[in-house]
Motif scaffolding. Structure first.
Motif, PDB file in Angstrom:
ATOM      1  N   LYS A 212     -11.187   3.391   1.954  1.00 20.27           N
ATOM      2  CA  LYS A 212     -10.005   4.189   1.635  1.00 20.27           C
ATOM      3  C   LYS A 212      -9.970   5.499   2.413  1.00 20.27           C
ATOM      4  O   LYS A 212      -8.909   6.111   2.566  1.00 20.27           O
ATOM      5  CB  LYS A 212      -9.958   4.488   0.134  1.00 20.27           C
ATOM      6  CG  LYS A 212      -9.617   3.268  -0.709  1.00 20.27           C
ATOM      7  CD  LYS A 212      -9.462   3.639  -2.171  1.00 20.27           C
ATOM      8  CE  LYS A 212      -9.048   2.418  -2.985  1.00 20.27           C
ATOM      9  NZ  LYS A 212      -8.867   2.741  -4.417  1.00 20.27           N
ATOM     10  N   THR A 213     -11.126   5.942   2.895  1.00 21.22           N
ATOM     11  CA  THR A 213     -11.184   7.249   3.553  1.00 21.22           C
ATOM     12  C   THR A 213     -11.428   7.181   5.051  1.00 21.22           C
ATOM     13  O   THR A 213     -11.180   8.152   5.760  1.00 21.22           O
ATOM     14  CB  THR A 213     -12.290   8.114   2.916  1.00 21.22           C
ATOM     15  OG1 THR A 213     -13.540   7.402   2.987  1.00 21.22           O
ATOM     16  CG2 THR A 213     -11.955   8.417   1.466  1.00 21.22           C
ATOM     17  N   GLN A 214     -11.912   6.056   5.553  1.00 20.68           N
ATOM     18  CA  GLN A 214     -12.291   5.987   6.968  1.00 20.68           C
ATOM     19  C   GLN A 214     -12.502   4.538   7.376  1.00 20.68           C
ATOM     20  O   GLN A 214     -12.508   3.627   6.540  1.00 20.68           O
ATOM     21  CB  GLN A 214     -13.580   6.770   7.209  1.00 20.68           C
ATOM     22  CG  GLN A 214     -14.775   6.183   6.465  1.00 20.68           C
ATOM     23  CD  GLN A 214     -15.999   7.055   6.517  1.00 20.68           C
ATOM     24  OE1 GLN A 214     -15.929   8.236   6.209  1.00 20.68           O
ATOM     25  NE2 GLN A 214     -17.120   6.469   6.924  1.00 20.68           N
ATOM     26  N   THR A 215     -12.698   4.325   8.679  1.00 17.95           N
ATOM     27  CA  THR A 215     -13.041   2.991   9.164  1.00 17.95           C
ATOM     28  C   THR A 215     -14.494   2.667   8.829  1.00 17.95           C
ATOM     29  O   THR A 215     -15.301   3.569   8.561  1.00 17.95           O
ATOM     30  CB  THR A 215     -12.820   2.901  10.676  1.00 17.95           C
ATOM     31  OG1 THR A 215     -13.453   4.017  11.326  1.00 17.95           O
ATOM     32  CG2 THR A 215     -11.336   2.918  11.017  1.00 17.95           C
ATOM     33  N   HIS A 247      -3.117  -7.366  10.566  1.00 20.06           N
ATOM     34  CA  HIS A 247      -3.331  -7.235   9.122  1.00 20.06           C
ATOM     35  C   HIS A 247      -4.715  -6.648   8.939  1.00 20.06           C
ATOM     36  O   HIS A 247      -5.722  -7.281   9.283  1.00 20.06           O
ATOM     37  CB  HIS A 247      -3.243  -8.586   8.418  1.00 20.06           C
ATOM     38  CG  HIS A 247      -3.747  -8.519   7.001  1.00 20.06           C
ATOM     39  ND1 HIS A 247      -2.950  -8.151   5.946  1.00 20.06           N
ATOM     40  CD2 HIS A 247      -4.979  -8.744   6.480  1.00 20.06           C
ATOM     41  CE1 HIS A 247      -3.662  -8.152   4.831  1.00 20.06           C
ATOM     42  NE2 HIS A 247      -4.903  -8.512   5.135  1.00 20.06           N
ATOM     43  N   SER A 248      -4.775  -5.435   8.419  1.00 18.56           N
ATOM     44  CA  SER A 248      -6.062  -4.771   8.274  1.00 18.56           C
ATOM     45  C   SER A 248      -5.996  -3.770   7.137  1.00 18.56           C
ATOM     46  O   SER A 248      -5.108  -2.920   7.101  1.00 18.56           O
ATOM     47  CB  SER A 248      -6.457  -4.057   9.576  1.00 18.56           C
ATOM     48  OG  SER A 248      -7.754  -3.523   9.484  1.00 18.56           O
ATOM     49  N   CYS A 249      -6.939  -3.884   6.209  1.00 15.12           N
ATOM     50  CA  CYS A 249      -7.003  -2.951   5.093  1.00 15.12           C
ATOM     51  C   CYS A 249      -7.815  -1.716   5.479  1.00 15.12           C
ATOM     52  O   CYS A 249      -8.587  -1.741   6.432  1.00 15.12           O
ATOM     53  CB  CYS A 249      -7.635  -3.632   3.879  1.00 15.12           C
ATOM     54  SG  CYS A 249      -6.725  -5.054   3.291  1.00 15.12           S
ATOM     55  N   GLY A 250      -7.644  -0.670   4.708  1.00 17.06           N
ATOM     56  CA  GLY A 250      -8.426   0.539   4.913  1.00 17.06           C
ATOM     57  C   GLY A 250      -7.635   1.663   5.561  1.00 17.06           C
ATOM     58  O   GLY A 250      -6.467   1.522   5.910  1.00 17.06           O
ATOM     59  N   ASN A 251      -8.325   2.790   5.716  1.00 17.61           N
ATOM     60  CA  ASN A 251      -7.716   3.989   6.292  1.00 17.61           C
ATOM     61  C   ASN A 251      -7.797   3.920   7.815  1.00 17.61           C
ATOM     62  O   ASN A 251      -8.879   3.874   8.391  1.00 17.61           O
ATOM     63  CB  ASN A 251      -8.454   5.231   5.775  1.00 17.61           C
ATOM     64  CG  ASN A 251      -7.733   6.516   6.113  1.00 17.61           C
ATOM     65  OD1 ASN A 251      -7.264   6.696   7.229  1.00 17.61           O
ATOM     66  ND2 ASN A 251      -7.646   7.420   5.159  1.00 17.61           N
ATOM     67  N   PHE A 252      -6.643   3.921   8.473  1.00 19.93           N
ATOM     68  CA  PHE A 252      -6.596   3.770   9.926  1.00 19.93           C
ATOM     69  C   PHE A 252      -6.022   5.010  10.615  1.00 19.93           C
ATOM     70  O   PHE A 252      -5.628   4.954  11.779  1.00 19.93           O
ATOM     71  CB  PHE A 252      -5.764   2.541  10.306  1.00 19.93           C
ATOM     72  CG  PHE A 252      -4.320   2.611   9.860  1.00 19.93           C
ATOM     73  CD1 PHE A 252      -3.318   2.951  10.749  1.00 19.93           C
ATOM     74  CD2 PHE A 252      -3.976   2.334   8.551  1.00 19.93           C
ATOM     75  CE1 PHE A 252      -1.993   3.010  10.348  1.00 19.93           C
ATOM     76  CE2 PHE A 252      -2.651   2.385   8.138  1.00 19.93           C
ATOM     77  CZ  PHE A 252      -1.652   2.725   9.045  1.00 19.93           C
ATOM     78  N   SER A 253      -5.991   6.136   9.906  1.00 17.61           N
ATOM     79  CA  SER A 253      -5.327   7.331  10.432  1.00 17.61           C
ATOM     80  C   SER A 253      -5.947   7.821  11.742  1.00 17.61           C
ATOM     81  O   SER A 253      -5.238   8.331  12.620  1.00 17.61           O
ATOM     82  CB  SER A 253      -5.359   8.459   9.389  1.00 17.61           C
ATOM     83  OG  SER A 253      -6.694   8.786   9.029  1.00 17.61           O
ATOM     84  N   ILE A 259      -4.306   1.426  17.914  1.00 14.11           N
ATOM     85  CA  ILE A 259      -3.532   0.267  17.476  1.00 14.11           C
ATOM     86  C   ILE A 259      -2.234   0.151  18.254  1.00 14.11           C
ATOM     87  O   ILE A 259      -1.853  -0.931  18.711  1.00 14.11           O
ATOM     88  CB  ILE A 259      -3.247   0.360  15.956  1.00 14.11           C
ATOM     89  CG1 ILE A 259      -4.547   0.268  15.167  1.00 14.11           C
ATOM     90  CG2 ILE A 259      -2.262  -0.722  15.529  1.00 14.11           C
ATOM     91  CD1 ILE A 259      -4.392   0.597  13.687  1.00 14.11           C
ATOM     92  N   VAL A 260      -1.560   1.278  18.427  1.00 14.18           N
ATOM     93  CA  VAL A 260      -0.232   1.271  19.049  1.00 14.18           C
ATOM     94  C   VAL A 260      -0.315   1.299  20.569  1.00 14.18           C
ATOM     95  O   VAL A 260       0.300   0.475  21.251  1.00 14.18           O
ATOM     96  CB  VAL A 260       0.599   2.463  18.542  1.00 14.18           C
ATOM     97  CG1 VAL A 260       1.951   2.516  19.257  1.00 14.18           C
ATOM     98  CG2 VAL A 260       0.799   2.374  17.033  1.00 14.18           C
ATOM     99  N   GLU A 261      -1.079   2.239  21.110  1.00 11.75           N
ATOM    100  CA  GLU A 261      -1.056   2.484  22.549  1.00 11.75           C
ATOM    101  C   GLU A 261      -2.042   1.610  23.329  1.00 11.75           C
ATOM    102  O   GLU A 261      -1.718   1.131  24.425  1.00 11.75           O
ATOM    103  CB  GLU A 261      -1.363   3.958  22.832  1.00 11.75           C
ATOM    104  CG  GLU A 261      -0.463   4.938  22.091  1.00 11.75           C
ATOM    105  CD  GLU A 261       1.004   4.808  22.479  1.00 11.75           C
ATOM    106  OE1 GLU A 261       1.284   4.274  23.579  1.00 11.75           O
ATOM    107  OE2 GLU A 261       1.870   5.215  21.683  1.00 11.75           O
ATOM    108  N   GLU A 283       7.940   6.723   7.862  1.00 12.23           N
ATOM    109  CA  GLU A 283       8.498   7.910   8.517  1.00 12.23           C
ATOM    110  C   GLU A 283       7.655   8.315   9.723  1.00 12.23           C
ATOM    111  O   GLU A 283       8.183   8.773  10.735  1.00 12.23           O
ATOM    112  CB  GLU A 283       8.582   9.074   7.518  1.00 12.23           C
ATOM    113  CG  GLU A 283       9.569   8.850   6.380  1.00 12.23           C
ATOM    114  CD  GLU A 283      10.987   8.604   6.884  1.00 12.23           C
ATOM    115  OE1 GLU A 283      11.388   9.224   7.892  1.00 12.23           O
ATOM    116  OE2 GLU A 283      11.705   7.790   6.266  1.00 12.23           O
ATOM    117  N   ALA A 284       6.344   8.138   9.610  1.00 19.80           N
ATOM    118  CA  ALA A 284       5.455   8.538  10.708  1.00 19.80           C
ATOM    119  C   ALA A 284       5.410   7.498  11.828  1.00 19.80           C
ATOM    120  O   ALA A 284       5.232   7.858  12.996  1.00 19.80           O
ATOM    121  CB  ALA A 284       4.047   8.773  10.168  1.00 19.80           C
ATOM    122  N   LEU A 285       5.574   6.219  11.476  1.00 18.60           N
ATOM    123  CA  LEU A 285       5.362   5.153  12.446  1.00 18.60           C
ATOM    124  C   LEU A 285       6.643   4.553  13.007  1.00 18.60           C
ATOM    125  O   LEU A 285       6.583   3.832  14.007  1.00 18.60           O
ATOM    126  CB  LEU A 285       4.528   4.037  11.811  1.00 18.60           C
ATOM    127  CG  LEU A 285       3.124   4.429  11.329  1.00 18.60           C
ATOM    128  CD1 LEU A 285       2.453   3.251  10.639  1.00 18.60           C
ATOM    129  CD2 LEU A 285       2.271   4.921  12.489  1.00 18.60           C
TER     130      LEU A 285
END
Length: 356
Positions: A212-215, A247-253, A259-261, A283-285
């Motif tokens: 929930k907090t990190q990879t 499809h991936s669970c967890g915090n990906f911030s 992921i995108v670039e 809103e962010a993505l």
């Protein structure tokens, strides 16, 4: 609002009209579909039976199971069906099925010798012919969305153990690279073959990455051992002209740019309110990557059907005119999710479809 307690499918779930994969494809391309569009990874067997009106049991053949799943996904208003090609997996040892399981339980690889002796299955031996056979039953206006036998990181943890893998990355990174290559290379080939099937419209690379907090590992380690294989998987899917979903669970911030670039996924699925509520994530993505699902599973379980309906409707109205969103749960619909909560969620999309 309907009375969801009766579970009269014809009342709770009006006929949604014909499926249209082009609508889901627009979502994956970051465009706005012509009507509210749904996305779900899994539906539980109880829902499959209720939606399809057919029996669904483990003893059924793979082909018969897919026919039930297809009927259920059609009835609920989805434009696709998620499908895993049978005959290709990463076999692990016995695991204790308690309230939780150890991430070291079931490991079969301990050193280079056991890694070489492990019974690796080859993706070329998977039963793609069964998928081709099943494709004959998929309507022309629907597509299959292929998913895999877990992902690069999940399989590495299953085969070696999480704590053991943490130590291996530090103590013997070369062996760690070999382990990830065994897994990643096979998954790359699996998606390369599956994506070329004509009735496949997109692919899901399913691989849980975090807490929930990190990879699960530092972003640096993820970029070294895990992400390069996902990049290659996406390249194979794109080479076949199909979108790639993560499809991936967890915090990906801390790895969203990867992921995108870098990996260049077209869409991402799995959102939790305790990590990043989907309303904020969208809103962010928006404009960077399509957002799928996000109505938190815990929220669906604990809330009234009316609250689920209102949140789902509000999410569709928030994203209206902006593109790149399909409504669904934050993860999937396991058996502990109340049917009335699930029906309330998808009813919001179907009501807005009918309202135009």
């Amino acid at each position: 609002m309907c009375d969801y307690s009766s579970f009269n499918i014809d009342t709770v779930l009006p006929q949604p009209g014909e499926a249209d994969f082009s609508q889901f494809l627009k979502v994956l391309q970051g465009k706005e579909p012509d009507r509210p569009t749904l996305f779900e990874f899994f539906l539980n067997p109880r829902l499959l039976q209720k939606l399809s009106g057919m029996e669904f049991i483990p003893e059924m053949s793979w082909l018969d199971q897919q026919k039930v799943r297809l009927a259920a996904f059609q009835r609920a208003g989805y434009d696709y069906l998620t499908v895993k090609v049978p005959g290709f997996d990463f076999v692990v040892g016995d695991q204790a099925h308690e309230a939780s399981i150890s991430q070291n339980d079931g490991a079969l690889i301990f050193d280079r010798k056991s890694m070489e002796e492990y019974p690796w299955q080859e993706p070329e031996d998977a039963h793609y012919e069964l998928v081709e056979e099943f494709a004959q039953f998929v309507p022309d206006n629907m597509k299959m969305v292929i998913w895999g036998p877990s992902g690069v990181l999940e399989n590495a943890i299953s085969l070696y153990g999480y704590e053991n893998l943490c130590l291996l990355i530090m103590d013997d990174p070369d062996m760690a690279m070999e382990l990830f290559a065994h897994i990643g290379g096979r998954l790359e080939r699996y998606y390369q073959i599956a994506a070329q099937i004509e009735k496949v419209g997109a692919c899901i690379s399913n691989d849980d990455w975090g807490f929930k907090t990190q990879t699960l590992f530092s972003p640096r380690a993820m970029r070294k051992f895990v992400f390069p294989w996902h990049k290659r998987i996406v390249e194979q899917i794109h080479a076949a002209g199909k979108p790639a979903i993560l499809h991936s669970c967890g915090n990906f911030s801390r790895v969203i740019d990867d992921i995108v670039e870098d990996m260049q996924f077209d869409a991402r699925h799995s959102y939790e309110d305790t990590i990043w509520p989907v309303e904020e994530a969208f809103e962010a993505l928006n404009g960077r990557i399509a957002v799928l699902g996000g109505i938190d599973v815990d929220f669906v379980c604990r809330s009234t059907p009316e609250a689920v309906y209102e949140r789902s409707k509000a999410m569709l109205l928030q994203t209206k005119g902006r593109g790149g969103y399909a409504l669904g749960t934050g993860n999937s619909v396991p058996e502990y999710v109340p049917d009335e909560g699930y029906f309330a969620m998808i009813r919001a999309a179907l009501d807005l479809r009918q309202a135009g």
